[in-house]
Design a protein around this motif. Structure first.
Motif, PDB file in Angstrom:
ATOM      1  N   LEU B 216       0.833  -1.202   0.000  1.00  0.00           N
ATOM      2  CA  LEU B 216       0.000   0.000   0.000  1.00  0.00           C
ATOM      3  C   LEU B 216       0.870   1.256   0.000  1.00  0.00           C
ATOM      4  CD1 LEU B 216      -2.708  -1.207   2.471  1.00  0.00           C
ATOM      5  CD2 LEU B 216      -2.960  -0.768   0.056  1.00  0.00           C
ATOM      6  N   ILE B 217       1.937   1.246   0.834  1.00  0.00           N
ATOM      7  CA  ILE B 217       2.819   2.422   0.869  1.00  0.00           C
ATOM      8  C   ILE B 217       3.448   2.641  -0.504  1.00  0.00           C
ATOM      9  CG2 ILE B 217       4.938   3.365   1.848  1.00  0.00           C
ATOM     10  CD1 ILE B 217       4.314   2.017   4.417  1.00  0.00           C
ATOM     11  N   GLY B 218       3.879   1.530  -1.144  1.00  0.00           N
ATOM     12  CA  GLY B 218       4.491   1.659  -2.469  1.00  0.00           C
ATOM     13  C   GLY B 218       3.546   2.264  -3.471  1.00  0.00           C
ATOM     14  N   LEU B 219       2.291   1.756  -3.497  1.00  0.00           N
ATOM     15  CA  LEU B 219       1.320   2.304  -4.445  1.00  0.00           C
ATOM     16  C   LEU B 219       1.075   3.775  -4.165  1.00  0.00           C
ATOM     17  CD1 LEU B 219      -1.308  -0.535  -4.739  1.00  0.00           C
ATOM     18  CD2 LEU B 219       0.281   0.254  -6.447  1.00  0.00           C
ATOM     19  N   LYS B 220       0.976   4.117  -2.869  1.00  0.00           N
ATOM     20  CA  LYS B 220       0.664   5.498  -2.520  1.00  0.00           C
ATOM     21  C   LYS B 220       1.819   6.421  -2.901  1.00  0.00           C
ATOM     22  CE  LYS B 220      -1.106   8.157   1.379  1.00  0.00           C
ATOM     23  NZ  LYS B 220      -2.030   8.919   0.546  1.00  0.00           N
ATOM     24  N   VAL B 221       3.053   6.019  -2.574  1.00  0.00           N
ATOM     25  CA  VAL B 221       4.205   6.861  -2.904  1.00  0.00           C
ATOM     26  C   VAL B 221       4.343   7.004  -4.416  1.00  0.00           C
ATOM     27  CG1 VAL B 221       6.704   6.984  -2.791  1.00  0.00           C
ATOM     28  CG2 VAL B 221       5.431   6.375  -0.788  1.00  0.00           C
ATOM     29  N   GLY B 222       4.168   5.877  -5.142  1.00  0.00           N
ATOM     30  CA  GLY B 222       4.253   5.954  -6.598  1.00  0.00           C
ATOM     31  C   GLY B 222       3.215   6.891  -7.172  1.00  0.00           C
ATOM     32  N   ALA B 223       1.979   6.810  -6.649  1.00  0.00           N
ATOM     33  CA  ALA B 223       0.921   7.672  -7.164  1.00  0.00           C
ATOM     34  C   ALA B 223       1.209   9.132  -6.843  1.00  0.00           C
ATOM     35  CB  ALA B 223      -0.420   7.257  -6.574  1.00  0.00           C
ATOM     36  N   GLU B 224       1.788   9.381  -5.642  1.00  0.00           N
ATOM     37  CA  GLU B 224       2.060  10.772  -5.287  1.00  0.00           C
ATOM     38  C   GLU B 224       3.140  11.377  -6.177  1.00  0.00           C
ATOM     39  OE1 GLU B 224       2.740  10.067  -1.247  1.00  0.00           O
ATOM     40  OE2 GLU B 224       0.659  10.428  -0.693  1.00  0.00           O
ATOM     41  N   PHE B 225       4.254  10.631  -6.361  1.00  0.00           N
ATOM     42  CA  PHE B 225       5.304  11.148  -7.235  1.00  0.00           C
ATOM     43  C   PHE B 225       4.779  11.331  -8.658  1.00  0.00           C
ATOM     44  CE2 PHE B 225       8.719   9.503  -4.265  1.00  0.00           C
ATOM     45  CZ  PHE B 225       9.162  10.755  -3.952  1.00  0.00           C
ATOM     46  N   SER B 226       3.967  10.358  -9.117  1.00  0.00           N
ATOM     47  CA  SER B 226       3.443  10.475 -10.477  1.00  0.00           C
ATOM     48  C   SER B 226       2.572  11.703 -10.608  1.00  0.00           C
ATOM     49  CB  SER B 226       2.623   9.236 -10.841  1.00  0.00           C
ATOM     50  OG  SER B 226       3.378   8.095 -10.625  1.00  0.00           O
ATOM     51  N   SER B 227       1.771  11.994  -9.555  1.00  0.00           N
ATOM     52  CA  SER B 227       0.900  13.155  -9.687  1.00  0.00           C
ATOM     53  C   SER B 227       1.716  14.440  -9.680  1.00  0.00           C
ATOM     54  CB  SER B 227      -0.164  13.158  -8.597  1.00  0.00           C
ATOM     55  OG  SER B 227       0.391  13.599  -7.395  1.00  0.00           O
TER      56      SER B 227
END
Lengths: 86, 238, 112, 87
Positions: B216-227
């Motif tokens: 979950l942390i990985g998905l969240k961090v990836g989504a934040e950097f992508s945004s």
């Protein structure tokens, strides 16, 4: 073999200092960003030699990777807005 | 001008000398610790038994110091939100080409199509295996965002869904907090990983909820950097 | 680091290191950016591949991860060197005076 | 015997590192510095593999994979920026 790790650590430390000086003295922004990325890269190898693979991976992926990419992205955006304003 | 310069350089020299003396006393008086201090010794002895994780660093980050990790993820979320806010308000250049980069070549586009799945898979490997090998949610998320960056570089004109990224981010953040609360109800405390069975030591599905939380942390961090990258790329549409 | 193939593996690693050194030498000595790209990517790629193969001989249990790194490098290095050469061309870097042909400029039909 | 050969290999890699670093420091154009950056990351991958061999720990190889990814993406980002012309 026992002497190899301190020697390599010292070499990477010296290379870090060289790259950091380069980042300070560079005239072009892109070169300064590249040199700053290089500092993180050497720091990450240094962490690995000092037996901290977790820290090395974080430094490589975030410190050296994403930070450099973001810098170049922002530089590209600044250039674009500069062109449009003129 | 010259006198001013020399006084400035003299002050700088004195400061450097003082700094050198300070570091020299630190380095000269350094003796390596013969044994771990009490906290470190506790972690080294009990981590494997209590959490079932092979990688002690991961166990500390996700369970013992789980609240700090939640704070870090929140800081990242705030950063992404502020970048979107600031860039969304900036004056949109009319008829901008969409990117500061020139159109890319055919080789880069083809190579991106082949490499993007591999990069995404590697990011997923890094955060799913966080309790066994070095790495974890933050590094894996950064690798996922690097894949998105490659896509943006190869096809600067490409527009892809805000909706998917923001939804992934919200859902993973929500589930992360829900797992933490489940830790209070079912096990010892907030973000306790023992809500799931610990499993066999060293297997992929072991260490309780740690692989789930790190995913979950990985998905969240990836989504934040992508945004963040995305708002740098296409706020002129807003 | 033992086994029947340890000596062969170490020699392959040494050969890879030699190619890396030659790549570094070429990177330092070559006259212009385009030739430096040749030295800096082709020779070092071969050197790294040889080092990885030698490591697989030295530590037979690691071959899956080494093979992954090897495949990844084989995909990415040619791509990055191509993008880099294209960038050098678009940035308007003049090749060394000995250069005879400029196929990209001929393709685009303009002498940048 | 094996260790001696590995030490010789490490010395060669260190020499290559110094040469690439010199090219990075001197490089007349920014593109030359990007090439130096690329070569330095590739040499670092080799260094990581050598460290992993000496220490005998396979988990270090994960970091080498991250490095391979980084050298690729870093070079592409820098090149895509530089081809628009350096101000």
């Amino acid at each position: 073999m026992t002497l190899l790790a301190p020697l390599a650590a010292a070499g990477f430390g010296l290379a870090m200092i060289g790259a950091a000086l380069m980042a300070l003295r560079a005239r072009s922004t892109a070169v300064a960003v590249l040199a700053a990325g290089l500092v993180s890269l050497f720091a990450s190898v240094l962490f690995l030699i000092l037996a901290a693979p977790d820290v090395a991976m974080t430094e490589a992926a975030i410190g050296s990777g994403l930070t450099t990419f973001l810098f170049f992205y922002v530089l590209g955006r600044i250039r674009r807005e500069g062109y449009d304003d003129d | 001008m010259t006198t001013k310069f020399t006084t400035r350089s003299f002050v700088a020299l004195v400061l450097l000398a003082l700094l050198g003396v300070a570091f020299w006393t630190l380095a000269a008086g350094y003796t390596p610790d013969a044994e771990l201090n009490r906290t470190a010794a506790y972690y080294a002895e009990n981590t494997a038994r209590e959490t079932g994780a092979q990688n002690i660093v991961t166990a500390i980050i996700v369970t013992y110091r789980g609240l700090d990790t939640l704070g870090e993820v929140t800081v990242l979320f705030l950063t992404a939100a502020i970048v979107a806010l600031v860039l969304g308000q900036s004056k949109a250049p009319r008829g901008g080409s969409g990117s500061g980069f020139l159109p890319s070549g055919e080789l880069l586009q083809t190579g991106t199509k082949m490499l993007l799945p591999i990069i995404m898979l590697f990011g997923a490997y890094v955060f799913v295996n966080g309790h066994l090998t070095p790495g974890g949610g933050f590094q894996g998320g950064a690798i996922l965002a690097s894949g998105i960056l490659l896509l943006l570089l190869a096809e600067p004109k490409r527009r892809f869904g805000h909706a998917l990224i923001s939804r992934v981010e919200s859902v993973s953040g929500l589930v992360y907090v829900l797992i933490g609360i489940a830790g209070i109800v079912l096990a010892g405390g907030f973000l306790d990983n023992r809500i799931l069975p610990l499993g066999t030591f060293g297997a992929l599905l072991s260490a309780g909820a740690i692989p789930l939380i790190y995913t979950l942390i990985g998905l969240k961090v990836g989504a934040e950097f992508s945004s963040i990258l995305e708002s740098l790329e296409e706020t002129e549409d807003a | 680091m033992t086994g029947p193939f340890a000596l062969i593996g170490a020699l392959i690693v040494l050969a890879g290191a030699a190619f890396l050194f030659l790549g570094g030498l070429g990177l330092y000595r070559m006259p212009d950016s385009y030739t430096r790209i040749q030295a800096g990517t082709k020779a070092t790629t071969l050197g790294t591949l040889l080092v990885l193969a030698g490591a697989a001989f030295l530590m037979p249990g690691w071959w899956i991860k080494l093979m992954l790194i090897l495949l990844f490098l084989m995909f990415t290095n040619p791509l990055s060197s191509q993008v880099l050469a294209r960038a050098a061309h678009r940035a308007g870097i003049r090749p060394a005076p000995e250069t005879r042909a400029d196929a990209l400029a001929d393709d685009q039909g303009d002498a940048s | 015997m094996v260790e001696t050969i590995l030490i010789a290999a490490a010395a060669l890699v260190a020499l290559a590192f110094v040469l690439a670093m010199l090219r990075f420091l001197r490089g007349p154009h920014a593109v030359d510095r990007v090439i130096g950056f690329d070569v330095l990351t590739i040499i670092s991958i080799t260094g990581i593999v050598l460290v992993a061999l000496v220490e005998g720990r396979a988990i270090y190889l994960d970091v080498a994979l991250v490095y391979a990814l980084l050298s690729f993406l870093g070079v592409i980002v820098a090149a895509r920026y530089l081809e628009g012309g350096e101000e």
